[in-house]
Design an enzyme around this catalytic site. Structure first.
Site, mmCIF file in Angstrom:
data_model
loop_
_atom_site.group_PDB
_atom_site.id
_atom_site.type_symbol
_atom_site.label_atom_id
_atom_site.label_comp_id
_atom_site.label_asym_id
_atom_site.label_seq_id
_atom_site.Cartn_x
_atom_site.Cartn_y
_atom_site.Cartn_z
ATOM 1 C CB ALA A 10 40.101 -1.512 45.457
ATOM 2 N NE ARG A 12 43.704 -1.880 36.301
ATOM 3 C CZ ARG A 12 44.673 -2.045 35.407
ATOM 4 N NH1 ARG A 12 44.552 -2.968 34.477
ATOM 5 N NH2 ARG A 12 45.745 -1.298 35.420
ATOM 6 C CB VAL A 60 47.434 6.882 46.938
ATOM 7 C CG1 VAL A 60 46.076 6.193 46.997
ATOM 8 C CG2 VAL A 60 48.344 6.227 45.906
ATOM 9 C CB SER A 138 56.377 -7.379 44.224
ATOM 10 O OG SER A 138 56.751 -8.147 43.095
ATOM 11 C CE1 TYR A 150 55.297 -3.041 40.854
ATOM 12 C CE2 TYR A 150 56.710 -4.970 41.000
ATOM 13 C CZ TYR A 150 55.462 -4.396 41.099
ATOM 14 O OH TYR A 150 54.376 -5.167 41.456
ATOM 15 C CE LYS A 154 54.709 -3.596 44.360
ATOM 16 N NZ LYS A 154 53.395 -3.234 44.968
#
Length: 249
Positions: A10, A12, A60, A138, A150, A154
């Site tokens: 969080a 940006r 995380v 996404s 990716y 996702k």
């Protein structure tokens, strides 16, 4: 009713917009990112607008850091009953050039990170008999050249959201996913730079392929997150909402 929300990644972009929107909705927000100092801008924006927020540094993908972060949030703001798993990284490459580290890094942050945060927060949600989990997927989950890692991560987040919706529903907890299309962020600007295209031209060319004829902004995603995290969305769970200006843009 004011609740406590955690938004990862969080500092940006989409995460910052989501954190600010959830604060506008009346929630106290823990702004989580790898670099705690980088969260100051988001926290400042929230507090300047009259909201309540704290910055929390955590990787995380590390269980001990996740546990410490969630414990700190519970101690300083209260039990977190809203979680937006947004933290993510890019390590784009075609399959034959993609390294094992490229794969592992993306999987660790997106998938393992979301698993760890969800597991840590669900204990507080179960105790409260209320929870909202949102996972940032996404349109790449549908497949995207140069993003085997990716896209897989996702797509995996959609499966995680649907499974947690089934497991946690009886405790008053919902789990949903948002799948953004092209959103104007530092990350998409970096993608344009990587392929050697001016960002403004990149956005213009992309907008021409989108039915609504514009690219997305972080606030578009924040609006969707606001709904999923609301009291009123209690009968909406296990869903994937494509926020992409069209069916799969």
């Amino acid at each position: 009713m004011s609740r406590v929300a955690i938004v990862t990644g969080a500092a940006r972009g989409i995460g910052a917009a989501v954190a600010q929107r959830l604060a506008q909705d009346g929630n106290a927000v823990a702004v989580v990112d790898l670099d705690e100092a980088a969260c100051s801008g988001t926290v400042q924006a929230i507090t300047d607008a009259g909201g309540k927020a704290i910055a929390v540094g955590a990787d995380v993908s590390k269980s001990d850091q996740v546990a410490a972060a969630v414990e700190r949030v519970a101690a300083e703001l209260g039990a977190p009953t809203i979680l937006v798993n947004n933290a993510g990284v890019l390590r784009d490459n075609l399959l034959f050039k993609m390294s094992e580290d490229d794969w592992d890094t993306v999987m660790s942050v997106h998938l393992k990170g979301s698993f760890l945060m969800s597991k840590a927060c669900q204990a507080h949600m179960v105790e409260a008999g209320y929870g909202r989990m949102v996972f940032l997927s996404s349109t790449s989950a549908l497949g995207n050249r140069g993003q085997a890692n990716y896209a897989s991560a996702k797509a995996g987040l959609q499966g995680l959201a649907k499974t947690l919706a089934i497991e946690l529903g009886k405790f008053g907890i919902t789990a949903n996913a948002i799948a953004p299309g092209f959103i104007e962020t530092d990350m998409t600007a970096a993608t344009a730079a990587r392929v050697g295209v001016d960002f403004e031209e990149f956005k213009k060319a992309t907008a021409a392929t989108i039915p609504v004829q514009r690219t997305g902004k972080p606030e578009d995603i924040a609006a969707a997150a606001s709904f999923f995290c609301s009291e009123e969305a209690g009968f909406v769970s296990g869903q994937v909402l494509y926020v992409a200006g069209g069916p799969r843009n």
